[in-house]
Design an enzyme around this catalytic site. Structure first.
Site, short mmCIF file in Angstrom:
data_model
loop_
_atom_site.label_atom_id
_atom_site.label_comp_id
_atom_site.label_asym_id
_atom_site.label_seq_id
_atom_site.Cartn_x
_atom_site.Cartn_y
_atom_site.Cartn_z
N GLN A 35 0.83 -1.21 0.00
CA GLN A 35 0.00 0.00 0.00
C GLN A 35 0.86 1.26 0.00
O GLN A 35 2.07 1.20 0.28
CB GLN A 35 -0.92 0.01 1.22
CG GLN A 35 -0.20 -0.17 2.54
CD GLN A 35 -0.99 -0.97 3.57
OE1 GLN A 35 -2.22 -1.01 3.51
NE2 GLN A 35 -0.31 -1.61 4.50
N HIS A 66 -8.53 2.45 19.60
CA HIS A 66 -7.68 1.40 20.18
C HIS A 66 -8.24 0.88 21.50
O HIS A 66 -8.17 -0.31 21.78
CB HIS A 66 -6.24 1.91 20.34
CG HIS A 66 -5.57 2.09 19.01
ND1 HIS A 66 -4.89 3.23 18.65
CD2 HIS A 66 -5.50 1.27 17.93
CE1 HIS A 66 -4.41 3.09 17.42
NE2 HIS A 66 -4.78 1.92 16.96
N ASP A 141 0.75 -12.69 6.42
CA ASP A 141 -0.68 -12.55 6.19
C ASP A 141 -1.46 -13.17 7.36
O ASP A 141 -1.26 -14.35 7.68
CB ASP A 141 -1.03 -13.24 4.87
CG ASP A 141 -2.45 -12.94 4.42
OD1 ASP A 141 -3.31 -12.61 5.27
OD2 ASP A 141 -2.71 -13.05 3.21
N ASP A 160 -7.85 -5.88 13.54
CA ASP A 160 -7.64 -4.42 13.46
C ASP A 160 -7.15 -4.15 12.04
O ASP A 160 -5.98 -3.87 11.82
CB ASP A 160 -6.61 -4.03 14.52
CG ASP A 160 -6.32 -2.54 14.51
OD1 ASP A 160 -6.87 -1.80 13.67
OD2 ASP A 160 -5.53 -2.11 15.37
N THR A 162 -7.55 -2.84 7.79
CA THR A 162 -8.03 -1.80 6.88
C THR A 162 -9.42 -2.20 6.37
O THR A 162 -9.93 -3.26 6.72
CB THR A 162 -7.02 -1.64 5.72
OG1 THR A 162 -6.49 -2.93 5.40
CG2 THR A 162 -5.86 -0.77 6.11
N ASP A 163 -10.00 -1.36 5.52
CA ASP A 163 -11.32 -1.65 4.95
C ASP A 163 -11.27 -2.97 4.16
O ASP A 163 -10.19 -3.40 3.73
CB ASP A 163 -11.75 -0.51 4.00
CG ASP A 163 -11.86 0.82 4.75
OD1 ASP A 163 -11.98 0.80 5.98
OD2 ASP A 163 -11.82 1.86 4.08
#
Ligand code: SAM
Length: 283
Positions: A35, A66, A141, A160, A162-163
């Site tokens: 990314q 958090h 991963d 936790d 990302t989209d």
């Protein structure tokens, strides 16, 4: 009055809206194998991390996310000793988890090592627990780690992420939740960051459905404010092998560390469901 010329903006094109922070100076930019990572200094929110154009973390208000991704599950599980965080490369969730003396091992599985290295440089306050002897930082991963985990070996899994696009897409589906169910022990809890109730209601309903289909007997969503995420209103969805209504309230009341948002009353209030949300889940 802040500088109103240098804006950094995240555009929510699907939902016709955007959020901008002013006084932005770019401190860092790189393309990792996974990314685009950017760091800004901003006038009113301190440092900001942006991944692939999406605002992730600011100095000023990351505590909301958090704390709510971690403490509610940790005070629901009767005896959380082993906690695994999938994603979470900024290390803020790891720091909150390790505030619990009863946790003996916390494994953070972040696919992109560069996110953590950049966080160590620009968000040192989030990374203070990285050297805790109970912390293990792995850069692989999370899908694979959970698939290979020994059955029953983890008490809490915190996604936790990302989209649900790119490498995070598989973290929102039934097959992954099935692997989590297998990796979790008795009373095991899965926590999934589950986006905004206003913008992502269908996704939230599908998360509940996938979690139930994966074998979890109970699912509950909790809500909290989060200024830098779309709509400023965010959620986490819990799936339990045991009773998610269990609450170690006395332990939460007597927690041996400080928080900014979470407390015993917030814990109970956060699970209150809006009417539209109840109606959608009942369908
Ligand atoms: N608080 C943030 C939010 O809700 O917008 C999430 C922040 S955290 C930095 C998200 C991390 O999940 C990213 O660093 C990303 O690299 C990581 N991630 C995405 N897919 C992953 C996967 N399959 N396994 C492990 N980590 C993953």
């Amino acid at each position: 009055m802040h500088d109103t010329t240098n804006w950094v903006t995240e555009v929510y094109s699907k939902d016709g809206s955007a959020l901008s922070l002013t006084g932005a100076t770019k401190l860092h930019e790189e393309q990792s194998p996974f990314q685009r990572i950017e760091i800004y200094d901003t006038a009113a929110f301190g440092k900001l991390m942006v991944l692939d154009g999406c605002f992730m973390v600011t100095d000023r208000e990351n505590f909301l996310y958090h704390e709510m991704m971690t403490h509610p599950a940790l005070y629901t599980h009767p005896d959380p000793k082993t906690v695994c965080i999938i994603g979470g490369g900024d290390c803020g969730s790891l720091k909150e988890v390790l505030k619990h003396p009863e946790v003996k091992r916390a494994v953070q599985i972040e696919i992109d090592e560069r996110v953590t290295r950049v966080a160590e440089q620009y968000f040192p306050d989030l990374c203070t627990a990285n050297d805790d002897p109970r912390a293990e930082l792995k850069f692989i991963d999370g899908l694979k780690w959970v698939k290979d985990a020994e059955p029953g070996s983890v008490d809490i899994i915190i996604v936790d992420s990302t989209d649900p696009v790119g490498p995070a897409e598989g973290l929102f589906n039934e097959a992954f939740y099935r692997d989590c169910h297998r990796a979790l022990g008795d009373n095991g809890i899965l926590v999934q960051q589950s986006e905004s109730p206003l913008f992502h209601l269908e996704l939230q309903a599908s998360i509940h459905g996938h979690m139930r289909n994966a074998g979890f007997g109970q699912t509950r969503t909790l809500f909290f404010p989060q200024f830098i995420y779309p709509t400023g209103w965010w959620s986490a969805t819990l799936a339990g092998k045991g009773d998610l209504h269990n609450f170690r309230r006395d332990d939460a009341l007597n927690k041996p560390y400080a928080t900014e948002y979470y407390n015993a009353d917030i814990h109970q209030a956060a699970f209150a469901m809006p009417e539209f949300f109840k109606r959608r889940l009942a369908k």
